[in-house]
Write a protein that holds these residues in place. Structure first.
Motif, mmCIF file in Angstrom:
data_model
loop_
_atom_site.group_PDB
_atom_site.id
_atom_site.type_symbol
_atom_site.label_atom_id
_atom_site.label_comp_id
_atom_site.label_asym_id
_atom_site.label_seq_id
_atom_site.Cartn_x
_atom_site.Cartn_y
_atom_site.Cartn_z
ATOM 1 N N GLU A 89 0.615 -1.168 0.098
ATOM 2 C CA GLU A 89 0.010 -0.040 0.064
ATOM 3 C C GLU A 89 0.696 1.323 0.172
ATOM 4 O O GLU A 89 0.617 2.345 -0.987
ATOM 5 C CB GLU A 89 -0.905 0.003 1.256
ATOM 6 N N HIS A 134 9.645 -2.011 -5.214
ATOM 7 C CA HIS A 134 8.795 -2.595 -4.123
ATOM 8 C C HIS A 134 9.254 -4.222 -3.725
ATOM 9 O O HIS A 134 9.385 -4.948 -4.377
ATOM 10 C CB HIS A 134 7.325 -3.196 -4.714
ATOM 11 N N GLN A 186 2.626 1.829 -3.518
ATOM 12 C CA GLN A 186 1.771 2.230 -4.382
ATOM 13 C C GLN A 186 1.587 3.481 -4.421
ATOM 14 O O GLN A 186 1.598 4.376 -5.483
ATOM 15 C CB GLN A 186 0.555 1.539 -4.385
ATOM 16 N N ARG A 217 2.766 6.491 -7.331
ATOM 17 C CA ARG A 217 1.861 7.494 -7.754
ATOM 18 C C ARG A 217 2.400 8.804 -7.606
ATOM 19 O O ARG A 217 2.302 9.560 -8.751
ATOM 20 C CB ARG A 217 0.404 7.268 -7.196
#
Length: 212
Positions: free
Chosen positions: A60, A81, A63, A67
């Motif tokens: 989470e 990641h 991400q 962005r």
């Protein structure tokens, strides 16, 4: 070479992270546990000539950082990641890292052996750091910083500066929250001196591969 009084790290047993992509041997900066990427984006925007790799394990948070990276079009920021330890082992070359940031890591209250300066992996991380390079370790927990100081003095034998973080600082979401609460936030600026040696100075990226 002074061998640290700590069990040896064993990189040969670590598998590459899922979807692993190798990087070149260019000089990089590194952030471990980058969270939502506030510091990573800030650093990349202020240092356009430096390439920052920001590693975050939690999907989470990664991400969110990804962005932000896309929205800001920060071409010198590479979000990753992955778990930092196997990624570093498989991706980074000796003396490739100019700066490393470990900002407000999990203090591991029930497992002190997992704190960064208590882990054998820290020796491997030092081998990736350039001579004269610096690791910034920040925490709002006084005991965490105090313990890290003792490790620097008695295990790693590294020079450092201890600093109080000013209340205006806003590098991470955690830092903002802690300073707004009036908590003491501190950092250790750890320098790798010229001639400092580790057992992994000739270990190439890919666990167990050694330069002739």
């Amino acid at each position: 070479m002074t061998i640290p009084d700590i069990r040896p790290f064993q990189p040969q047993y670590l598998k590459a992270p899922r979807n692993f992509q190798a990087i070149t041997d260019q000089s990089v900066c590194l952030e471990i546990g980058a969270g939502k990427g506030k510091h990573a984006c800030l650093f990349a925007s202020q240092h356009a000539n430096q390439h920052l790799i920001a590693i975050e394990r939690t999907a989470e948070k990664f991400q969110f950082m990804f962005r932000q990276h896309q929205e800001l079009a920060l071409h010198n920021l590479q979000p990753v990641h992955a778990d930092a330890i196997p990624w570093v082992v498989h991706a980074l070359y000796p003396e490739q890292v100019q700066q490393c940031f470990i900002l407000y890591p999990n203090p591991e209250p029930h497992n002190p052996a997992q704190r960064w300066l208590n882990m054998p992996f820290f020796e491997y991380l030092l081998s990736r750091l350039k001579a004269g390079g610096q690791i910034t370790l920040a925490s709002n927990i006084r005991e965490y910083i105090d313990e890290a100081e003792q490790q620097l003095l008695h295990v790693w034998h590294l020079p450092y500066q201890k600093q109080k973080i000013v209340k205006e600082s806003a590098r991470t979401h955690f830092e903002i929250k802690y300073l707004q609460r009036g908590e003491l936030c501190q950092q250790l600026l750890i320098t790798k001196p010229q001639g400092y040696q580790t057992r992994f100075d000739h270990t190439l990226p890919q666990a167990g591969t050694v330069m002739p």
